[in-house]
Design an enzyme around this catalytic site. Sequence first.
Site, PDB file in Angstrom:
ATOM      1  CD  GLU A  55      -3.212  -0.744   2.089  1.00 36.73           C
ATOM      2  OE1 GLU A  55      -3.064   0.107   2.970  1.00 36.73           O
ATOM      3  OE2 GLU A  55      -4.224  -1.470   2.001  1.00 36.73           O
TER       4      GLU A  55
ATOM      5  CG  HIS B  64       9.665 -29.382   1.417  1.00 35.40           C
ATOM      6  ND1 HIS B  64      10.394 -30.546   1.308  1.00 35.40           N
ATOM      7  CD2 HIS B  64      10.143 -28.718   2.495  1.00 35.40           C
ATOM      8  CE1 HIS B  64      11.267 -30.584   2.320  1.00 35.40           C
ATOM      9  NE2 HIS B  64      11.135 -29.485   3.042  1.00 35.40           N
TER      10      HIS B  64
ATOM     11  CE  LYS C  47     -11.653   0.401   2.808  1.00 35.25           C
ATOM     12  NZ  LYS C  47     -11.209   1.161   3.980  1.00 35.25           N
TER      13      LYS C  47
HETATM   14  O1  PA5 Z   1      -4.171   0.885   5.248  1.00 33.96           O
HETATM   15  C1  PA5 Z   1      -5.333   1.140   4.999  1.00 33.96           C
HETATM   16  O2  PA5 Z   1      -5.736   2.297   4.886  1.00 33.96           O
HETATM   17  C2  PA5 Z   1      -6.382   0.045   4.837  1.00 33.96           C
HETATM   18  O3  PA5 Z   1      -5.847  -1.217   4.760  1.00 33.96           O
HETATM   19  C3  PA5 Z   1      -7.316   0.134   6.037  1.00 33.96           C
HETATM   20  O4  PA5 Z   1      -6.596  -0.072   7.232  1.00 33.96           O
HETATM   21  C4  PA5 Z   1      -8.466  -0.865   5.946  1.00 33.96           C
HETATM   22  O5  PA5 Z   1      -9.135  -0.706   4.741  1.00 33.96           O
HETATM   23  C5  PA5 Z   1      -9.431  -0.710   7.110  1.00 33.96           C
HETATM   24  O6  PA5 Z   1      -9.957   0.594   7.133  1.00 33.96           O
HETATM   25  P1  PA5 Z   1     -10.624   1.181   8.433  1.00 33.96           P
HETATM   26  O7  PA5 Z   1      -9.609   1.227   9.520  1.00 33.96           O
HETATM   27  O8  PA5 Z   1     -11.095   2.545   8.030  1.00 33.96           O
HETATM   28  O9  PA5 Z   1     -11.762   0.266   8.799  1.00 33.96           O
END
Ligand code: PA5
Length: 385
Positions: free
Chosen positions: A269, A290, A379
């Site tokens: 990310e 393996h 999303k």
């Molecule tokens: O790093 C990120 O922004 C995402 O992986 C979020 O942590 C994930 O989508 C969960 O979002 P939230 O904390 O708003 O529920």
Amino acid sequence: MILDTTYIKNYIDQKQIEMYEHKKSHILKKLEAKDSMLDWYDMETCISCGELSNIEQFSTEIRKKCDLFLVVAIGGSYLGGKAIIDALSSYFSTGKPEILFVGTNLSTEYQRDLMTYIQNRNIILNVISKSGNTLETIRTFEPIYELMKKKYSDRELKERIYITTGEQESYFYNLAKEYKYPLLTIPKEIGGRFSVFTVVGLLPIAVAGFDIHALLKGVKKGKEYLEEAYRYACYRDYFYHHHRLVESFTIYEPKLTNLGEWLKQLFAETQGKEGKGILPILTSNTKDLHSLGQYYQEGSPILFETVIKIKSQDLNDKVSTAVLKAHYEGHTPSIVMILDELNEEAIGIFCYFMEVSATIGAYLLEVNPFGQPGVENYKQKIKEV
Ligand code: PA5
């Protein structure tokens, strides 16, 4: 912690690596300037003394009161806490309370089995969501909340539902305000994948019985490894520009499986955007020797490994060293990170080191480390259906 570069030597041109020195002071200054979304970089802005004592007080009460601590969260809101708890727990832990992380899928099968599993348990719930609106989190929370409303009075619920969320109107923020459930606030200037050392990770880690002060001591020590974090980012960047587009985080200690999951999210990310970035994968040895081992030895030369080891002299260590040599002579270079021990302080150093290095890597790629426009896009598409 040691960063060992023995097993990359024949794969890099030292002169090109030295070129990265020119960018170093500019990049380190950017970190120190602490522009937006960098509040995790210093512990003072990451977690306050007041929040720490709240966490300690809450975790003591929770440990006394329940036999099941349910954490409902996904992505950056659960991976760090889960990774650290798993790394430090016994394989066959029967600790009280049981800590269960849920909310990472939309499987109806899972939901049904979960409700059967928890129906007669003495539950305390911690829902964690920075946005406060995530689909999986809400979908998992709702039936558990209904069950808890049947089991406990309104007064009891105020001691059994902890909401960790951002300080803006949302499904969970509004719920906490309306029913006066304990509210732990996620700092605005810290994104999900950098939030493990805030209330997000620290409450579950404390409830699991681990020493959050030792963990944070490690995080502070992590700053001493800035040079190594920069070097690690440079080697990764070098490999990326030399057609090694896949990085395997390779572990030999299965307790680190979720640490590998956390690393996957952190690097994917932070750097995977604008048509750039290395694809992070997880390899768990000796199991995967393996299966994937053949490819690492003789397959397309598209990958490099970051091997995470824990200092020891045991058979596992001897085997991992032998495999490093074999992969090096085959097609795959490996950077090795050696943790002194598997304890809170060492994990604190390691996680902070990786957060810093992932950010430096994004600066080298000239992408914004702290956005995740791709995540926001899907999303939105999910919301539409
Ligand atoms: O790093 C990120 O922004 C995402 O992986 C979020 O942590 C994930 O989508 C969960 O979002 P939230 O904390 O708003 O529920």
